[in-house]
Design an enzyme around this catalytic site. Structure first.
Site, PDB file in Angstrom:
ATOM      1  N   LYS A 282      -0.029 -16.470   4.974  1.00 12.73           N
ATOM      2  CA  LYS A 282      -1.333 -16.209   4.360  1.00 12.73           C
ATOM      3  C   LYS A 282      -1.932 -17.531   3.893  1.00 12.73           C
ATOM      4  O   LYS A 282      -1.243 -18.381   3.349  1.00 12.73           O
ATOM      5  CB  LYS A 282      -1.161 -15.282   3.156  1.00 12.73           C
ATOM      6  CG  LYS A 282      -1.390 -13.818   3.405  1.00 12.73           C
ATOM      7  CD  LYS A 282      -1.298 -13.072   2.095  1.00 12.73           C
ATOM      8  CE  LYS A 282      -1.725 -11.621   2.257  1.00 12.73           C
ATOM      9  NZ  LYS A 282      -1.666 -10.898   0.965  1.00 12.73           N
ATOM     10  N   GLU A 366       3.071   5.503  -1.214  1.00 13.01           N
ATOM     11  CA  GLU A 366       2.579   6.305  -2.340  1.00 13.01           C
ATOM     12  C   GLU A 366       3.291   7.649  -2.460  1.00 13.01           C
ATOM     13  O   GLU A 366       3.552   8.128  -3.572  1.00 13.01           O
ATOM     14  CB  GLU A 366       1.067   6.522  -2.207  1.00 13.01           C
ATOM     15  CG  GLU A 366       0.227   5.272  -2.380  1.00 13.01           C
ATOM     16  CD  GLU A 366       0.044   4.480  -1.100  1.00 13.01           C
ATOM     17  OE1 GLU A 366      -0.657   3.451  -1.143  1.00 13.01           O
ATOM     18  OE2 GLU A 366       0.596   4.898  -0.050  1.00 13.01           O
ATOM     19  N   ARG A 394      -3.383  10.069  -0.659  1.00  9.38           N
ATOM     20  CA  ARG A 394      -2.288  10.083   0.304  1.00  9.38           C
ATOM     21  C   ARG A 394      -1.069  10.838  -0.216  1.00  9.38           C
ATOM     22  O   ARG A 394      -0.163  11.146   0.554  1.00  9.38           O
ATOM     23  CB  ARG A 394      -1.890   8.650   0.643  1.00  9.38           C
ATOM     24  CG  ARG A 394      -3.058   7.726   0.896  1.00  9.38           C
ATOM     25  CD  ARG A 394      -2.631   6.366   1.356  1.00  9.38           C
ATOM     26  NE  ARG A 394      -2.240   6.405   2.756  1.00  9.38           N
ATOM     27  CZ  ARG A 394      -1.849   5.324   3.435  1.00  9.38           C
ATOM     28  NH1 ARG A 394      -1.789   4.159   2.846  1.00  9.38           N
ATOM     29  NH2 ARG A 394      -1.515   5.433   4.689  1.00  9.38           N
TER      30      ARG A 394
END
Length: 633
Positions: A282, A366, A394
């Protein structure tokens, strides 16, 4: 004119030589840095995939070959290579390009859902559809190592592995942010060997010659193969993928465009599902991003190009929640914090530093997080699961069946609820107060300001036999809005004049409601404004107040259907209250990206628009005319 100016379609990349492609990569990085410095955005992930994205578009033929980005925040480079440079002047702003893939922008975008761990499932279906239809097309799915922590990704891999004729290439963009990547000299040597076009030929030759040696040949080859496989499995995760039956290529230096092109070309020729493992960093190529400890500039606001320092900004709702959680952890040893790969964004990093043994990051999972929280509650702890409101969608089944059914004391803290704006349709947290209404025993709080945030969080964690929810919006909170009195459990914010209008203000809309009250009073209209604080279940006092006023108005930063206003209207009908009712909320549509204030204005959730409508309604009521259109749909 630079090379970037000449790129209007991916096919233009094939006309450039190596030196020109290197220059183009540098131009893309410079452009992304200068653009995001003005607008903010997901700069870190995109700096890390410049060469990788260029390689994909040189090897594959988009849009005939479909490229699916998981989450999609790393698609800026893809957008530049598909002719959308001009739209970056207003990146993530109304009229500019979206921060995620968008079907409305380009034929090169097919999936625009910015929820993680979904790309492999989309790609699986696409590739199978093209095979059934007899179409000679490839599908490329780009998924990060972080998204591979989501269970849905592994459900997809389980099915992809048995679809041996699917022309599907999975690029695992391993940017070192979720698990330790393969590193070191021996690993590099193995990578070089595995990506060499002659690798398979050499293996076949060695196998034939060793097996030809009388007596010991077969054993020698088996031993050599075991040593080779053992070394590779110790150094890289290909064993896991190959055990699933998936061809594995890599790991490859994702910043080496030539190596990436070679690996992708091999994968393309294979004719079945292949995983290409790319190692990237990144923020690559921009020193302030690479040195940024927290998230390598995952998604900063506007910043100084030279230093990387973000422009000064005030404290936001998340910061205040962070402080409240640390204070809560100090007072109660049974509080544990759970996050789904969002430690810093949801403000649990301070709690994690103070109480590392009571902080748990489950990755992008989740569903697991919610049921794990139920287990914590069953074990005598009180878990606080903090996540963006949109991501709770979700895990609804787990909230309903694993937490509520078992009467578990779990507190959900929903950051970025309501209209969030910049990140587009999938990030608006406009569904939670509707979907949670159907959960028996669940209690839902919507604080209007920072003081109420602390109060309601404290009240929520005191509930040990049912789920509780505390939701708050994106951005800076308003100044505290004082209470002038109480009505049941509700705070009275305004009580002025006769009982003409009762305004029920939900959470962040309290500030708008007080502004509306000022406008109504100026028109000689009496008004009462109440903040229910806990919006589920409905406070019985609201029934009495509604019966005593001429008009009831509810305002919420949630979808109109099934939300707080809709349930309040149903409650009033059940109680035989005939007071005219006006429901103000978010229309049930997918909202395009724009600033929160601009979206609220457009959908009619501004003080001026609502006040104007109330004046017209009050005039009609006073004149004896019946109001219509009280239906929340």
């Amino acid at each position: 004119m630079g090379h970037l100016e000449s790129i209007s379609t991916p096919s233009d990349l094939r006309d450039l030589g190596d030196a020109e492609l290197v220059a183009l990569a540098a131009e893309i990085r410079d452009f992304l840095i200068s653009t995001c410095a003005r607008t903010g955005g997901h700069i870190g992930p995109n700096l890390g995939v410049v060469e990788l994205t260029m390689a994909i578009h040189r090897v594959f033929d988009s849009p005939r070959d479909r490229v699916v980005f998981d989450t999609g925040h790393q698609a800026y480079v893809h957008k530049l290579l598909t002719g959308r440079k001009a739209g970056f002047e207003k990146l993530r702003q109304e009229g500019g390009v979206s921060g995620y893939p968008s079907q409305a922008e380009s034929d090169h975008d097919i999936v625009e859902n910015s929820h993680a761990s979904t790309a492999l499932s989309y790609a699986d279906g696409l590739a199978k559809a093209y095979r059934i239809r007899g179409e000679d097309r490839h599908v490329v799915a780009v998924i990060g190592d972080g998204a591979l922590t989501g269970g849905m990704a592994w459900e997809a891999l389980n099915n992809i592995a048995v679809a041996q004729d699917s022309r599907l290439v999975i690029v695992v963009n391993d940017n070192e942010r979720s698990y330790t990547p393969t590193v070191g000299g021996l690993a590099t040597a193995l990578t070089t060997l595995r990506t060499n076009p002659r690798y398979e030929q050499i293996l076949d030759l060695v196998k034939k010659r060793l097996n030809a040696v009388p007596g010991v040949g077969h054993a020698a080859y088996d031993a050599l193969h075991a040593v080779k496989k053992g070394m590779k499995d110790a150094l890289a995760p290909q064993g896991l993928f190959e055990d699933l039956g998936l061809k594995y290529v890599g790991p490859i230096d994702g910043h080496d465009r030539v190596a990436m092109e070679q690996a992708l070309a091999r994968a393309k020729r294979f004719g079945g599902p292949v995983i290409v493992h790319a190692l990237t960093r990144k923020g690559f190529g921009y020193d302030p991003a690479e040195r940024h400890e927290a998230d390598q500039f995952h998604g900063p606001g506007p910043f100084d190009v030279q230093t990387g320092d973000e422009r000064p900004k005030g404290r936001i709702w998340t910061d205040h929640f962070s402080d409240a959680m640390v204070a809560l952890g100090e007072r109660r040893q049974d509080i544990v914090a759970i996050t789904a790969a969002m430690m810093h964004p949801v403000g649990l990093d301070a709690f994690a530093r103070r109480f590392p043994e009571r902080t748990f990051d489950v990755g992008i999972a989740e569903q697991h997080a919610v049921t794990s929280a139920a287990g914590f509650a069953m074990g005598g702890m009180h878990p606080v699961f903090a996540l963006y409101a949109t991501f709770l969608n979700r895990a609804f089944d787990q909230v309903l069946m694993d937490v509520a059914l078992h009467k578990c004391g779990v507190t959900f803290v929903l950051d970025r609820s309501g209209v969030t704006g910049d990140d587009g349709a999938s990030h608006n947290g406009m569904w939670d107060m509707s979907i949670l209404q159907v959960v028996p025993s669940l209690r839902l709080a919507a604080p209007r300001d920072v003081t109420r945030l602390g109060e309601l969080l404290d009240e929520a964690v005191e509930v040990d036999d049912a789920p509780t929810v505390v939701r708050f919006p994106k951005g800076p909170p308003p100044a505290d809005i004082p209470t002038i009195g109480k009505a049941g459990g509700a705070d009275v914010l305004v009580r002025n004049g006769t009982r003409d209008v009762l305004v029920v203000a939900v959470g962040s809309m309290a500030e708008v409601a007080v502004d509306i009250a000022d406008r109504l009073v100026a028109q000689g209209i009496g008004v009462t404004v109440v903040d229910p604080r806990w919006v589920k279940p409905v406070d019985p006092v609201l029934v009495d107040l509604a019966r005593a006023h001429r008009l009831v108005v509810s305002i919420e930063d949630n979808g109109r259907i099934g939300g707080v206003g809709a349930v309040l209207l149903q409650t009033l009908n059940d109680a035989g209250v005939t007071t005219p009712f006006r429901l103000h909320g978010i229309p049930q549509e997918f909202l395009g990206h724009a600033k929160r204030a601009a979206i609220l204005e457009r959908i009619g959730l501004s003080a001026q628009t609502i006040a104007r409508g109330i004046v017209e309604d009050v005039t009609a009521v006073r004149d004896g005319h019946a109001l219509v259109d009280a239906d929340p749909s």
